[in-house]
Design a protein around this motif. Structure first.
Motif, PDB file in Angstrom:
ATOM      1  N   SER A 149       6.944  -9.473  -2.575  1.00  0.00           N
ATOM      2  CA  SER A 149       5.923  -9.057  -2.022  1.00  0.00           C
ATOM      3  C   SER A 149       4.773  -8.869  -2.937  1.00  0.00           C
ATOM      4  O   SER A 149       4.683  -9.139  -4.041  1.00  0.00           O
ATOM      5  CB  SER A 149       6.249  -7.527  -1.763  1.00  0.00           C
ATOM      6  OG  SER A 149       7.438  -7.214  -0.967  1.00  0.00           O
ATOM      7  N   HIS A 150       3.505  -9.002  -2.258  1.00  0.00           N
ATOM      8  CA  HIS A 150       2.300  -8.839  -2.680  1.00  0.00           C
ATOM      9  C   HIS A 150       2.088  -7.581  -3.717  1.00  0.00           C
ATOM     10  O   HIS A 150       2.128  -6.563  -2.976  1.00  0.00           O
ATOM     11  CB  HIS A 150       1.265  -9.153  -1.964  1.00  0.00           C
ATOM     12  CG  HIS A 150      -0.182  -9.187  -2.377  1.00  0.00           C
ATOM     13  ND1 HIS A 150      -0.501 -10.386  -2.890  1.00  0.00           N
ATOM     14  CD2 HIS A 150      -0.998  -8.387  -2.495  1.00  0.00           C
ATOM     15  CE1 HIS A 150      -2.038 -10.291  -3.403  1.00  0.00           C
ATOM     16  NE2 HIS A 150      -2.085  -9.032  -3.313  1.00  0.00           N
ATOM     17  N   ARG A 151       1.416  -7.546  -4.733  1.00  0.00           N
ATOM     18  CA  ARG A 151       1.004  -6.598  -5.652  1.00  0.00           C
ATOM     19  C   ARG A 151      -0.290  -6.380  -5.703  1.00  0.00           C
ATOM     20  O   ARG A 151      -1.060  -7.650  -6.114  1.00  0.00           O
ATOM     21  CB  ARG A 151       1.528  -6.341  -6.782  1.00  0.00           C
ATOM     22  CG  ARG A 151       3.313  -6.533  -6.703  1.00  0.00           C
ATOM     23  CD  ARG A 151       3.971  -5.116  -6.369  1.00  0.00           C
ATOM     24  NE  ARG A 151       5.366  -5.297  -6.171  1.00  0.00           N
ATOM     25  CZ  ARG A 151       5.890  -4.778  -5.098  1.00  0.00           C
ATOM     26  NH1 ARG A 151       5.504  -3.823  -4.247  1.00  0.00           N
ATOM     27  NH2 ARG A 151       7.429  -4.758  -5.247  1.00  0.00           N
ATOM     28  N   LYS A 152      -1.131  -5.464  -5.662  1.00  0.00           N
ATOM     29  CA  LYS A 152      -2.563  -5.300  -5.491  1.00  0.00           C
ATOM     30  C   LYS A 152      -2.821  -5.856  -6.882  1.00  0.00           C
ATOM     31  O   LYS A 152      -2.682  -5.202  -8.163  1.00  0.00           O
ATOM     32  CB  LYS A 152      -3.032  -3.879  -5.513  1.00  0.00           C
ATOM     33  CG  LYS A 152      -4.565  -3.808  -5.229  1.00  0.00           C
ATOM     34  CD  LYS A 152      -4.839  -2.306  -4.881  1.00  0.00           C
ATOM     35  CE  LYS A 152      -6.188  -2.230  -4.472  1.00  0.00           C
ATOM     36  NZ  LYS A 152      -6.642  -0.834  -4.164  1.00  0.00           N
ATOM     37  N   GLY A 153      -3.906  -6.768  -6.829  1.00  0.00           N
ATOM     38  CA  GLY A 153      -4.497  -7.242  -8.077  1.00  0.00           C
ATOM     39  C   GLY A 153      -3.733  -8.342  -8.899  1.00  0.00           C
ATOM     40  O   GLY A 153      -4.348  -9.209  -9.618  1.00  0.00           O
TER      41      GLY A 153
ATOM     42  N   GLY B 211      -1.041 -10.549  -7.114  1.00  0.00           N
ATOM     43  CA  GLY B 211      -0.329 -11.469  -6.225  1.00  0.00           C
ATOM     44  C   GLY B 211       1.212 -11.000  -6.125  1.00  0.00           C
ATOM     45  O   GLY B 211       1.373  -9.780  -6.280  1.00  0.00           O
TER      46      GLY B 211
END
Length: 149
Positions: free
Chosen positions: A67-71, A73
């Motif tokens: 999953s993508h994490r804020k800030g 990737g």
């Protein structure tokens, strides 16, 4: 130094190794890539954040369905592997103190690699058993004084 991932060592260094640790290779490779080149105290603080699930580890390899994490990737919070790495960094810190190195230490090299494979069995119906393999992981870390490379 049989079994270590690094051949050319700097003049003043300390090293430590985790042998046959039961953690995920994919998590270990990504944590090692994330910590390389950082200051030792900063790396310990980062791992504390990962254990508390406040700082994600950015994944650069093994990205399938991460999953993508804020800030940052794609990333995750590998708590079990982070605890093992924290223990390793505490060990190398103690080794550096024993060798008389200063407090300003940089992670010169950190590498995760496959270790021994253990064949295990899980019971199935009708008295049968299915085999599965547990892969263990080796992690090496070398620290040097800042400005030593």
């Amino acid at each position: 130094m049989r079994g270590y991932s690094i051949k050319n060592l700097p003049e003043k260094y300390a090293l430590a190794r985790l042998k046959e640790e039961d953690i995920s290779l994919k998590d270990a490779v990504n944590i090692a890539h994330f910590l390389k080149g950082k200051k030792l105290e900063s790396a310990k603080n980062i791992l504390d954040g990962v254990i508390e699930k406040k700082v994600p580890v950015p994944y650069f390899r093994y990205l399938d369905s991460v999953s993508h994490r804020k800030g940052i990737g794609p990333g995750r919070y590998p708590v079990k592997a982070a605890k093992a790495f924290k223990r390793l960094l505490n060990d190398v810190s103690a080794n550096a103190e024993f060798k008389g190195l200063s407090e300003n230490l940089l992670i010169y090299s950190i590498a995760a690699s496959k270790g021994r494979v253990i064949k295990k069995y899980t019971p199935k119906a009708y008295g049968r058993a299915g085999a599965f393999y547990k892969e263990l992981i080796n992690v090496d870390v070398v620290v040097t004084e800042e400005g030593q490379q």
